[in-house]
Scaffold this motif. Structure first.
Motif, PDB file in Angstrom:
ATOM      1  N   TYR A 207       9.921  17.421  22.332  1.00  0.00           N
ATOM      2  CA  TYR A 207       8.546  17.207  21.860  1.00  0.00           C
ATOM      3  C   TYR A 207       8.424  16.045  21.110  1.00  0.00           C
ATOM      4  CZ  TYR A 207       9.640  18.589  16.855  1.00  0.00           C
ATOM      5  OH  TYR A 207      10.038  18.689  15.407  1.00  0.00           O
ATOM      6  N   THR A 208       7.229  15.521  20.614  1.00  0.00           N
ATOM      7  CA  THR A 208       7.102  14.390  19.838  1.00  0.00           C
ATOM      8  C   THR A 208       6.168  14.593  18.727  1.00  0.00           C
ATOM      9  OG1 THR A 208       5.108  13.405  21.174  1.00  0.00           O
ATOM     10  CG2 THR A 208       7.342  12.805  21.791  1.00  0.00           C
ATOM     11  N   ARG A 209       6.373  14.154  17.344  1.00  0.00           N
ATOM     12  CA  ARG A 209       5.331  14.189  16.383  1.00  0.00           C
ATOM     13  C   ARG A 209       5.025  12.651  15.970  1.00  0.00           C
ATOM     14  NH1 ARG A 209       7.494  18.105  12.101  1.00  0.00           N
ATOM     15  NH2 ARG A 209       6.362  19.285  13.516  1.00  0.00           N
ATOM     16  N   THR A 210       3.850  12.663  15.810  1.00  0.00           N
ATOM     17  CA  THR A 210       3.061  11.364  15.331  1.00  0.00           C
ATOM     18  C   THR A 210       2.502  11.568  14.086  1.00  0.00           C
ATOM     19  OG1 THR A 210       2.740  10.303  17.574  1.00  0.00           O
ATOM     20  CG2 THR A 210       1.676   9.244  15.977  1.00  0.00           C
ATOM     21  N   THR A 211       3.057  10.954  12.894  1.00  0.00           N
ATOM     22  CA  THR A 211       2.506  11.260  11.673  1.00  0.00           C
ATOM     23  C   THR A 211       2.031   9.983  10.975  1.00  0.00           C
ATOM     24  OG1 THR A 211       4.373  12.837  11.301  1.00  0.00           O
ATOM     25  CG2 THR A 211       3.200  12.065   9.159  1.00  0.00           C
ATOM     26  N   LEU A 212       0.844  10.170   9.943  1.00  0.00           N
ATOM     27  CA  LEU A 212       0.474   9.348   9.170  1.00  0.00           C
ATOM     28  C   LEU A 212       0.188   9.834   7.710  1.00  0.00           C
ATOM     29  CD1 LEU A 212      -2.337   7.684  11.091  1.00  0.00           C
ATOM     30  CD2 LEU A 212      -0.277   6.602  10.818  1.00  0.00           C
ATOM     31  N   GLY A 213       0.683   8.927   6.539  1.00  0.00           N
ATOM     32  CA  GLY A 213       0.753   9.899   5.535  1.00  0.00           C
ATOM     33  C   GLY A 213       0.571   8.937   4.265  1.00  0.00           C
TER      34      GLY A 213
ATOM     35  N   ALA B 250       1.437  13.172   1.062  1.00  0.00           N
ATOM     36  CA  ALA B 250       0.641  13.772   1.810  1.00  0.00           C
ATOM     37  C   ALA B 250       0.606  13.190   3.083  1.00  0.00           C
ATOM     38  CB  ALA B 250      -0.948  14.272   1.312  1.00  0.00           C
ATOM     39  N   ASP B 251       0.569  14.089   4.146  1.00  0.00           N
ATOM     40  CA  ASP B 251       0.314  13.482   5.735  1.00  0.00           C
ATOM     41  C   ASP B 251      -0.167  14.367   6.741  1.00  0.00           C
ATOM     42  OD1 ASP B 251       2.881  14.971   6.781  1.00  0.00           O
ATOM     43  OD2 ASP B 251       3.897  14.012   5.165  1.00  0.00           O
ATOM     44  N   VAL B 252      -0.720  13.938   7.657  1.00  0.00           N
ATOM     45  CA  VAL B 252      -1.259  14.710   8.849  1.00  0.00           C
ATOM     46  C   VAL B 252      -0.291  14.088  10.120  1.00  0.00           C
ATOM     47  CG1 VAL B 252      -3.026  13.043   9.071  1.00  0.00           C
ATOM     48  CG2 VAL B 252      -3.438  15.477  10.004  1.00  0.00           C
ATOM     49  N   ALA B 253      -0.169  15.209  11.056  1.00  0.00           N
ATOM     50  CA  ALA B 253       0.671  14.913  12.202  1.00  0.00           C
ATOM     51  C   ALA B 253       0.091  15.532  13.523  1.00  0.00           C
ATOM     52  CB  ALA B 253       2.085  15.103  11.960  1.00  0.00           C
ATOM     53  N   TYR B 254       0.328  14.966  14.658  1.00  0.00           N
ATOM     54  CA  TYR B 254      -0.142  15.450  15.881  1.00  0.00           C
ATOM     55  C   TYR B 254       1.308  15.801  16.618  1.00  0.00           C
ATOM     56  CZ  TYR B 254      -1.175  16.023  20.855  1.00  0.00           C
ATOM     57  OH  TYR B 254      -1.282  16.220  22.111  1.00  0.00           O
TER      58      TYR B 254
ATOM     59  N   GLY C  47       0.865  -1.239  -0.212  1.00  0.00           N
ATOM     60  CA  GLY C  47      -0.036   0.030  -0.006  1.00  0.00           C
ATOM     61  C   GLY C  47       0.948   1.110  -0.064  1.00  0.00           C
ATOM     62  N   PRO C  48       0.317   2.339  -0.356  1.00  0.00           N
ATOM     63  CA  PRO C  48       0.968   3.648  -0.252  1.00  0.00           C
ATOM     64  C   PRO C  48       1.016   4.461   1.094  1.00  0.00           C
ATOM     65  CG  PRO C  48      -1.537   3.811  -0.744  1.00  0.00           C
ATOM     66  CD  PRO C  48      -1.124   2.427  -0.636  1.00  0.00           C
ATOM     67  N   PHE C  49       0.649   3.864   2.481  1.00  0.00           N
ATOM     68  CA  PHE C  49       0.652   4.417   3.411  1.00  0.00           C
ATOM     69  C   PHE C  49       1.972   4.202   4.346  1.00  0.00           C
ATOM     70  CE2 PHE C  49      -3.500   3.281   2.368  1.00  0.00           C
ATOM     71  CZ  PHE C  49      -4.216   4.605   2.561  1.00  0.00           C
ATOM     72  N   PHE C  50       2.214   5.220   4.848  1.00  0.00           N
ATOM     73  CA  PHE C  50       3.444   5.121   5.814  1.00  0.00           C
ATOM     74  C   PHE C  50       3.265   5.999   7.183  1.00  0.00           C
ATOM     75  CE2 PHE C  50       3.725   9.230   3.316  1.00  0.00           C
ATOM     76  CZ  PHE C  50       4.024  10.174   4.071  1.00  0.00           C
ATOM     77  N   ALA C  51       3.949   5.664   8.293  1.00  0.00           N
ATOM     78  CA  ALA C  51       3.803   6.286   9.485  1.00  0.00           C
ATOM     79  C   ALA C  51       5.145   6.684   9.828  1.00  0.00           C
ATOM     80  CB  ALA C  51       3.292   5.222  10.486  1.00  0.00           C
ATOM     81  N   THR C  52       5.380   7.702  10.858  1.00  0.00           N
ATOM     82  CA  THR C  52       6.541   8.226  11.457  1.00  0.00           C
ATOM     83  C   THR C  52       6.362   8.597  12.669  1.00  0.00           C
ATOM     84  OG1 THR C  52       7.166   8.944   9.219  1.00  0.00           O
ATOM     85  CG2 THR C  52       8.381   9.886  11.162  1.00  0.00           C
ATOM     86  N   PHE C  53       7.282   8.316  13.691  1.00  0.00           N
ATOM     87  CA  PHE C  53       7.422   8.797  14.981  1.00  0.00           C
ATOM     88  C   PHE C  53       8.590   9.516  15.349  1.00  0.00           C
ATOM     89  CE2 PHE C  53       8.545   8.811  19.459  1.00  0.00           C
ATOM     90  CZ  PHE C  53       7.306   9.399  20.239  1.00  0.00           C
TER      91      PHE C  53
ATOM     92  N   ALA D 112      -1.504  20.961  15.280  1.00  0.00           N
ATOM     93  CA  ALA D 112      -1.911  20.001  14.246  1.00  0.00           C
ATOM     94  C   ALA D 112      -1.318  20.488  12.873  1.00  0.00           C
ATOM     95  CB  ALA D 112      -3.516  20.167  13.916  1.00  0.00           C
ATOM     96  N   VAL D 113      -0.756  19.358  12.366  1.00  0.00           N
ATOM     97  CA  VAL D 113       0.168  19.670  11.382  1.00  0.00           C
ATOM     98  C   VAL D 113      -0.070  18.850   9.850  1.00  0.00           C
ATOM     99  CG1 VAL D 113       2.793  19.415  10.548  1.00  0.00           C
ATOM    100  CG2 VAL D 113       2.178  19.633  12.951  1.00  0.00           C
ATOM    101  N   PHE D 114      -0.285  19.719   8.767  1.00  0.00           N
ATOM    102  CA  PHE D 114      -0.612  19.113   7.485  1.00  0.00           C
ATOM    103  C   PHE D 114       0.479  19.425   6.495  1.00  0.00           C
ATOM    104  CE2 PHE D 114      -4.415  20.128   9.920  1.00  0.00           C
ATOM    105  CZ  PHE D 114      -5.103  18.912  10.015  1.00  0.00           C
ATOM    106  N   ASP D 115       0.971  18.305   5.857  1.00  0.00           N
ATOM    107  CA  ASP D 115       2.029  18.532   4.963  1.00  0.00           C
ATOM    108  C   ASP D 115       1.838  18.017   3.498  1.00  0.00           C
ATOM    109  OD1 ASP D 115       3.626  19.369   6.874  1.00  0.00           O
ATOM    110  OD2 ASP D 115       5.262  17.450   6.890  1.00  0.00           O
ATOM    111  N   LEU D 116       2.373  18.670   2.461  1.00  0.00           N
ATOM    112  CA  LEU D 116       2.406  18.105   1.060  1.00  0.00           C
ATOM    113  C   LEU D 116       3.641  18.390   0.537  1.00  0.00           C
ATOM    114  CD1 LEU D 116       0.468  17.204  -0.969  1.00  0.00           C
ATOM    115  CD2 LEU D 116      -0.106  19.696  -1.898  1.00  0.00           C
ATOM    116  N   THR D 117       4.044  17.240  -0.186  1.00  0.00           N
ATOM    117  CA  THR D 117       5.620  17.466  -0.461  1.00  0.00           C
ATOM    118  C   THR D 117       5.967  16.759  -1.898  1.00  0.00           C
ATOM    119  OG1 THR D 117       6.429  17.016   2.009  1.00  0.00           O
ATOM    120  CG2 THR D 117       8.149  16.597   0.246  1.00  0.00           C
TER     121      THR D 117
END
Length: 209
Positions: free
Chosen positions: A66-72, A81-85, A44-50, A98-103
């Motif tokens: 600080y910590t950042r938890t991301t799903l993209g 594209a991804d969204v993070a907290y 699948g095209p999904f990924f996660a980052t901590f 709340a973080v929203f990315d487009l790369t």
């Protein structure tokens, strides 16, 4: 054995660097130490980052982190594209973001160019404050043939509306320790709208699982 070695490298990196303290204490020089764990889901095209980062000033005051938890998702081979907290801890208060990315990325041979747009909304409950920021980043990286080094240059501009807030300038390099662990180091010149500039040394480990 390789997994144990990778864990040992991470633990060794996290040993506090407070012994490097200098006599004079101010906010214009410091270090950011970080660990990032990335995982691409299979089939699948999904990924996660901590991401975990520890910030300090003059290698003395080590209380901010600080910590950042991301799903993209990878929308196209060159676009994700991804969204993070973000959970940001400081001694006097905690901030949530709340973080929203487009790369978008383009690669030609060993040269890679990426452009990222990031929108962030933050709120600090104890202060009753909220805010917005747009962060635009341009990054150029070159993988040196027959080596494990990949130096890069990057600039990131923080704005909201027609107001410039601050700018980050990076001179950096990645080094592949093995197929799983990558070491990253950078010098950051941090320019502000109404505050003195800061100089930051960044040291981190990226882990791809």
């Amino acid at each position: 054995m390789d997994r144990l070695r990778n864990i040992f490298i991470v633990l060794l990196f996290l040993v506090p660097s407070a012994l490097l303290a200098q006599e004079k204490e101010d906010n214009t020089f410091g270090g950011w130490e970080f660990v990032e764990v990335n995982h691409d889901f299979r089939n699948g095209p999904f990924f996660a980052t901590f991401y975990f980062e520890h910030d300090n000033y003059q290698y003395k005051r080590l209380e901010c982190w600080y910590t950042r938890t991301t799903l993209g998702v990878k929308l196209l081979p060159w676009l994700k594209a991804d969204v993070a907290y973000d959970y940001i801890y400081q001694p006097a208060f905690v901030t949530h973001k709340a973080v929203f990315d487009l790369t978008g990325s383009l690669k030609e041979g060993n040269l890679k160019l990426s452009v990222r747009e990031r929108y962030m909304h933050d709120w600090t409950p104890v202060l009753g404050e909220q805010g917005n920021i747009l962060r635009s980043r341009l990054k150029v990286q070159y993988s040196i043939p027959e080596s494990r080094f990949s130096p890069y240059l990057a600039v990131e501009v923080f704005t909201w509306g027609d107001e410039w807030k601050k700018t980050r300038h990076y001179v950096a390099c990645d080094y592949d320790l093995n197929k799983v662990v990558q070491f990253e180091a950078y010098y950051l010149y941090y320019a502000f709208n109404s505050l003195p500039a800061e100089h930051v040394i960044g040291l981190g480990i990226n882990i791809n699982l």
